[in-house]
Design a protein around this motif. Structure first.
Motif, PDB file in Angstrom:
ATOM      1  N   PHE A 360       0.847  -1.190   0.000  1.00 23.32           N
ATOM      2  CA  PHE A 360       0.000   0.000   0.000  1.00 23.32           C
ATOM      3  C   PHE A 360       0.884   1.241   0.000  1.00 23.32           C
ATOM      4  O   PHE A 360       2.089   1.180   0.288  1.00 23.32           O
ATOM      5  CB  PHE A 360      -1.002   0.019   1.161  1.00 23.32           C
ATOM      6  CG  PHE A 360      -0.396   0.108   2.534  1.00 23.32           C
ATOM      7  CD1 PHE A 360      -0.200   1.333   3.154  1.00 23.32           C
ATOM      8  CD2 PHE A 360      -0.046  -1.037   3.232  1.00 23.32           C
ATOM      9  CE1 PHE A 360       0.337   1.419   4.428  1.00 23.32           C
ATOM     10  CE2 PHE A 360       0.478  -0.970   4.507  1.00 23.32           C
ATOM     11  CZ  PHE A 360       0.684   0.268   5.108  1.00 23.32           C
ATOM     12  N   ILE A 361       0.291   2.375  -0.373  1.00 22.07           N
ATOM     13  CA  ILE A 361       1.019   3.639  -0.432  1.00 22.07           C
ATOM     14  C   ILE A 361       0.414   4.626   0.551  1.00 22.07           C
ATOM     15  O   ILE A 361      -0.745   4.497   0.957  1.00 22.07           O
ATOM     16  CB  ILE A 361       1.011   4.256  -1.845  1.00 22.07           C
ATOM     17  CG1 ILE A 361      -0.429   4.522  -2.313  1.00 22.07           C
ATOM     18  CG2 ILE A 361       1.763   3.385  -2.830  1.00 22.07           C
ATOM     19  CD1 ILE A 361      -0.515   5.329  -3.611  1.00 22.07           C
ATOM     20  N   LEU A 362       1.206   5.611   0.934  1.00 25.04           N
ATOM     21  CA  LEU A 362       0.720   6.774   1.657  1.00 25.04           C
ATOM     22  C   LEU A 362       1.127   8.012   0.874  1.00 25.04           C
ATOM     23  O   LEU A 362       2.290   8.150   0.471  1.00 25.04           O
ATOM     24  CB  LEU A 362       1.307   6.848   3.066  1.00 25.04           C
ATOM     25  CG  LEU A 362       0.826   5.797   4.071  1.00 25.04           C
ATOM     26  CD1 LEU A 362       1.517   6.011   5.417  1.00 25.04           C
ATOM     27  CD2 LEU A 362      -0.686   5.831   4.243  1.00 25.04           C
ATOM     28  N   VAL A 372       4.370   5.692   9.202  1.00 18.60           N
ATOM     29  CA  VAL A 372       5.803   5.477   8.973  1.00 18.60           C
ATOM     30  C   VAL A 372       6.530   5.452  10.315  1.00 18.60           C
ATOM     31  O   VAL A 372       7.354   4.570  10.585  1.00 18.60           O
ATOM     32  CB  VAL A 372       6.385   6.579   8.062  1.00 18.60           C
ATOM     33  CG1 VAL A 372       7.884   6.363   7.844  1.00 18.60           C
ATOM     34  CG2 VAL A 372       5.647   6.614   6.729  1.00 18.60           C
ATOM     35  N   ILE A 373       6.198   6.424  11.172  1.00 17.96           N
ATOM     36  CA  ILE A 373       6.791   6.464  12.515  1.00 17.96           C
ATOM     37  C   ILE A 373       6.387   5.220  13.299  1.00 17.96           C
ATOM     38  O   ILE A 373       7.205   4.594  13.982  1.00 17.96           O
ATOM     39  CB  ILE A 373       6.344   7.746  13.252  1.00 17.96           C
ATOM     40  CG1 ILE A 373       6.797   8.989  12.482  1.00 17.96           C
ATOM     41  CG2 ILE A 373       6.876   7.755  14.683  1.00 17.96           C
ATOM     42  CD1 ILE A 373       6.201  10.282  13.002  1.00 17.96           C
ATOM     43  N   GLN A 374       5.117   4.856  13.161  1.00 15.32           N
ATOM     44  CA  GLN A 374       4.607   3.674  13.877  1.00 15.32           C
ATOM     45  C   GLN A 374       5.360   2.408  13.461  1.00 15.32           C
ATOM     46  O   GLN A 374       5.688   1.568  14.297  1.00 15.32           O
ATOM     47  CB  GLN A 374       3.113   3.510  13.599  1.00 15.32           C
ATOM     48  CG  GLN A 374       2.465   2.318  14.299  1.00 15.32           C
ATOM     49  CD  GLN A 374       1.034   2.109  13.860  1.00 15.32           C
ATOM     50  OE1 GLN A 374       0.418   3.005  13.271  1.00 15.32           O
ATOM     51  NE2 GLN A 374       0.489   0.932  14.126  1.00 15.32           N
ATOM     52  N   PRO A 400      11.113  11.912  15.560  1.00 14.56           N
ATOM     53  CA  PRO A 400      10.574  10.696  16.183  1.00 14.56           C
ATOM     54  C   PRO A 400      11.130   9.426  15.552  1.00 14.56           C
ATOM     55  O   PRO A 400      11.191   8.382  16.202  1.00 14.56           O
ATOM     56  CB  PRO A 400       9.062  10.817  15.947  1.00 14.56           C
ATOM     57  CG  PRO A 400       8.912  11.735  14.783  1.00 14.56           C
ATOM     58  CD  PRO A 400      10.069  12.686  14.862  1.00 14.56           C
ATOM     59  N   VAL A 401      11.557   9.500  14.292  1.00 10.14           N
ATOM     60  CA  VAL A 401      12.148   8.333  13.634  1.00 10.14           C
ATOM     61  C   VAL A 401      13.482   7.989  14.284  1.00 10.14           C
ATOM     62  O   VAL A 401      13.764   6.820  14.594  1.00 10.14           O
ATOM     63  CB  VAL A 401      12.316   8.590  12.121  1.00 10.14           C
ATOM     64  CG1 VAL A 401      13.147   7.490  11.472  1.00 10.14           C
ATOM     65  CG2 VAL A 401      10.953   8.688  11.442  1.00 10.14           C
ATOM     66  N   LEU A 492       5.887   3.948  -0.423  1.00  4.26           N
ATOM     67  CA  LEU A 492       5.385   2.595  -0.655  1.00  4.26           C
ATOM     68  C   LEU A 492       5.815   1.674   0.475  1.00  4.26           C
ATOM     69  O   LEU A 492       6.980   1.677   0.882  1.00  4.26           O
ATOM     70  CB  LEU A 492       5.932   2.055  -1.981  1.00  4.26           C
ATOM     71  CG  LEU A 492       5.671   0.572  -2.276  1.00  4.26           C
ATOM     72  CD1 LEU A 492       4.197   0.339  -2.599  1.00  4.26           C
ATOM     73  CD2 LEU A 492       6.566   0.087  -3.423  1.00  4.26           C
ATOM     74  N   PHE A 493       4.874   0.876   0.987  1.00  2.53           N
ATOM     75  CA  PHE A 493       5.158  -0.197   1.942  1.00  2.53           C
ATOM     76  C   PHE A 493       5.025  -1.525   1.202  1.00  2.53           C
ATOM     77  O   PHE A 493       4.002  -1.773   0.553  1.00  2.53           O
ATOM     78  CB  PHE A 493       4.156  -0.177   3.098  1.00  2.53           C
ATOM     79  CG  PHE A 493       4.191   1.065   3.945  1.00  2.53           C
ATOM     80  CD1 PHE A 493       4.883   1.083   5.151  1.00  2.53           C
ATOM     81  CD2 PHE A 493       3.528   2.215   3.553  1.00  2.53           C
ATOM     82  CE1 PHE A 493       4.908   2.211   5.943  1.00  2.53           C
ATOM     83  CE2 PHE A 493       3.537   3.357   4.339  1.00  2.53           C
ATOM     84  CZ  PHE A 493       4.235   3.359   5.539  1.00  2.53           C
TER      85      PHE A 493
END
Length: 720
Positions: A360-362, A372-374, A400-401, A492-493
């Motif tokens: 999936f994409i964001l 992404v951080i999660q 946060p990363v 992209l994930f």
């Protein structure tokens, strides 16, 4: 028309040689056109007032960086006797001359926008920018007391005469050139005062006086340099102050690091940062009322020449106007919105399960950066995660990363990070993070000799029941939670084994001595993005010759590379339809008969900075979509580690082709269309107007919702 790079009377032969300079726009003048569009947004009354102030500040800040990097490079070429022309045929000296004559009227336009448009509009809203003359006597008294108690103690006037050398003027420092006379004497004396605008607000709040009913919610300010100029009698007692002129010097800030001579890249970058503020002068901004004799004296002392001087009838250093955006007036700012989170991962505690199930994409900022951080946080605390590898280019001040990566190391994960120390103007941030990560035991690699690592990659290695599974996030944007709210980027994930293998091999090349080249799907520069994109363009040319269905769409930040432009010209000559949306620099000239009549070029400048890169090739119906960090510029193709990754999932590819690309290409509100003479014209709506960024806000996440529809049910496409 919004300004031209060269005469609209330029003529072209029917079949010109594709290296003909007349086929190319100048890189620097094209960038100025982009910044003109930023200024246009400051003039656009459809924006809330403080957003217009923001655009004016961005316009000025962009120019600061342009002079520190691009203009300084031309000055260096001129100093070294370089005469080689750019692809459009201009020598370094001719480019500097063209830049000056293009910018002078543009700066006048910017100052006029501030003086005649924005200041009166601010006043109507109760935000008053005073001159000293408009202050009440009580306000003058209060400001003088403030000056005496707060500002006066930190000021250091520096005289210039036979016993005092001309003071060094540091890069971008705001100053007053003060002309004095001893009482009873006729000889002028010169002193320089550095304005402490890093210690005090550039716009000093003025205590509000008057009827309580009329002052509620009112904000009043005066420029810091004006406060100092009006109180110079306290700094020079017994002297007659004849004039005080604000001025600012811009210096060459392009750090040059001899990497092959540096024993330690970290130390070399640290040492180079300090030199950024003492480089050669490339621009001197002065108030329009500065006496010419003072300009001549400064030019002599700073080895300047006439084209370095820019006279301004408004504030020097307008980038500082950004401080006004901090005023608590939500009614004068863009309406905030909450970025969406795809339903498939909303409240999801285990992102690995979802990523393994399907890609999936964001699309930021319309969709949240929080997943992404999660993901990195989850990897840091998941007992099954063995390793995390990331590239960091611009991560921000409070990342946060990086906090998650530090947690991961504390939890015993193997963490490897490629930190690009040479990310321009972010070097100090990156050095700080690199040291913190190293101190925590993270394996830190400081980029690659002679190359910048610009690719945006995250690889997570996890042990699962069926064996080792690798999870990947790749994006066009940085791992920066702040810029993810204002830059448009697509990430992209995926857990695709072949892509994950490619990313693993690339990290091995970045951190070790691997010279791996046989990637399954990734295009990696230097070398392979150029080769890959040229091959895809040639494939479209062949398809067009055989089937008349060639189509290329490129959505990029910049198009400069001459070889790529020639390839696109050849495709156009073959009849391939080419739609280019280039946010900034575009050196390709569209609409030339026999060369580029099949190429359209547009740009969008709006609320968000268009930053995503999308490469589309029709490929005879077996459509190819690539995304990633690379533009078509020599630096991206030759001098950076960049990655373009394919969209293999048909559902995602369909949404990019049927929703994301056409909504940008069909914008009729913020889109400007490039003409063959270098001017831009506004798109004219045929029917209902379409504002791409506002549409995407209103429909945020719709692409992910459609991907979740059962049986691959298609929604109504926006017509490309």
């Amino acid at each position: 028309m919004e300004g031209e790079q060269e005469s609209s009377h330029t003529t072209f032969s029917r079949n010109p040689h594709l290296k003909n300079p007349n086929l190319y726009f100048n890189r620097e003048l094209s960038w100025i056109q982009f910044n003109r569009h930023v200024l246009d947004e400051a003039k656009d009354h459809s924006h809330p007032l403080l957003e217009r102030v923001k655009f004016l500040s961005i316009f000025a800040n962009n120019l600061d960086e342009f002079f520190m990097i691009r203009v300084s490079g031309l000055h260096q070429q001129l100093q070294e006797g370089v005469t080689k022309a750019s692809p459009d045929g201009l020598s370094p000296g001719e480019q500097l001359d063209a830049i000056y004559h293009t910018l002078v009227p543009l700066l006048e336009e910017a100052v006029k926008t501030w003086n005649d448009d924005i200041i009166p509009a601010l006043k109507e809203e109760g935000i008053i920018i005073h001159t000293y003359e408009t202050l009440h006597e009580e306000q003058k008294y209060n400001i003088r007391n403030y000056f005496i108690k707060e500002i006066f103690p930190v000021l250091t006037p520096l005289a210039f005469d036979k016993s005092h050398p001309f003071p060094f003027i540091s890069n971008l420092a705001l100053n007053l050139a003060v002309i004095l006379r001893k009482r009873g004497h006729k000889e002028d004396l010169f002193a320089r005062i550095k304005i402490p605008n890093k210690l005090f607000p550039r716009l000093i709040p003025v205590p509000v006086v008057g009827d309580g009913q009329n002052i509620r919610g009112r904000h009043e300010f005066i420029f810091l340099e004006e406060v100092i100029a009006e109180n110079l009698d306290l700094l020079f007692p017994g002297m007659d102050v004849r004039a005080a002129y604000p001025f600012r010097v811009t210096r060459d800030a392009d750090i040059e690091i001899e990497e092959d001579e540096a024993d330690d890249l970290l130390v070399a970058v640290q040492e180079s940062i300090g030199r950024r503020w003492v480089g050669r002068p490339v621009r001197i901004e002065v108030s329009s009322w500065m006496d010419q004799s003072v300009c001549s004296m400064m030019a002599e002392k700073m080895a300047g020449f006439p084209h370095m001087f820019y006279r301004l009838s408004g504030p020097v250093g307008m980038a500082d106007l950004m401080c006004l955006v901090d005023i608590n007036r939500p009614d004068l700012k863009d309406t905030p919105f909450i970025p969406s989170v795809p339903k498939k991962i909303e409240n999801e505690q285990n992102l690995f399960t979802k990523i393994k199930a399907r890609d999936f994409i964001l699309f930021h900022p319309y969709e949240s950066f929080q997943p992404v951080i999660q993901l990195v946080n989850q990897a840091a605390h998941d007992p099954d995660v063995l390793a995390i590898k990331m590239t960091l280019y611009r991560s921000g001040a409070k990342s946060p990363v990086i906090a998650a990566l530090l947690d991961a190391r504390e939890n015993g994960k193997a963490v490897s990070v490629v930190v690009e120390l040479k990310a321009r103007f972010d070097e100090e941030n990156n050095i700080g993070w690199a040291k913190a990560l190293e101190h925590a035991g993270v394996h830190v690699v400081y980029g690659i000799m002679g190359l910048k690592v610009h690719a945006k990659l995250c690889l997570i290695v996890r042990r699962e029941r069926e064996g080792i599974i690798r999870y990947v996030h790749m994006s066009s944007g940085n791992y920066n939670a702040t810029t993810a709210r204002i830059y448009t980027d697509i990430g992209l994930f995926t857990a695709d084994p072949e892509i994950a293998s490619d990313v693993s091999n690339l990290f091995n090349a970045l951190t070790g001595y691997s010279n791996y080249m046989a990637y399954n799907h990734l295009m990696v520069s230097p070398k392979y993005i150029r080769r890959g994109i040229l091959s895809l363009i040639e494939r479209e040319i062949q398809r067009q010759k055989e089937h008349q269905d060639g189509h290329i769409i490129l959505k990029l930040n910049a198009l400069q590379d001459a070889e790529m432009i020639r390839a696109l010209y050849r495709a156009s000559q073959a009849g391939v339809k080419i739609d280019l949306q280039i946010r900034g620099i575009c050196c390709l000239r569209p609409g030339i008969p026999g060369v580029s009549e099949n190429i359209s070029v547009s740009t969008i400048v709006g609320r968000f900075l268009e930053h995503s890169r999308i490469y589309y090739f029709h490929n005879g119906g077996d459509e190819i979509v690539l995304m990633g960090s690379a533009d078509l510029m020599p630096r991206n193709l030759n001098r950076r580690i960049e990655v373009l990754f394919p969209i293999l999932d048909q559902r995602i590819r369909r949404e990019i082709i049927s929703t994301i690309l056409p909504v940008h290409l069909n914008d009729t509100v913020k889109k400007r269309i490039l003409t063959k003479d270098g001017s831009y014209i506004r798109a004219v709506p045929e029917g209902e107007a379409l504002h791409a960024q506002e549409w995407l806000i209103a429909h945020r996440g719709i692409w992910n919702e459609h991907m979740d529809e059962e049986n691959g049910k298609l929604h109504k496409n926006i017509d490309i």
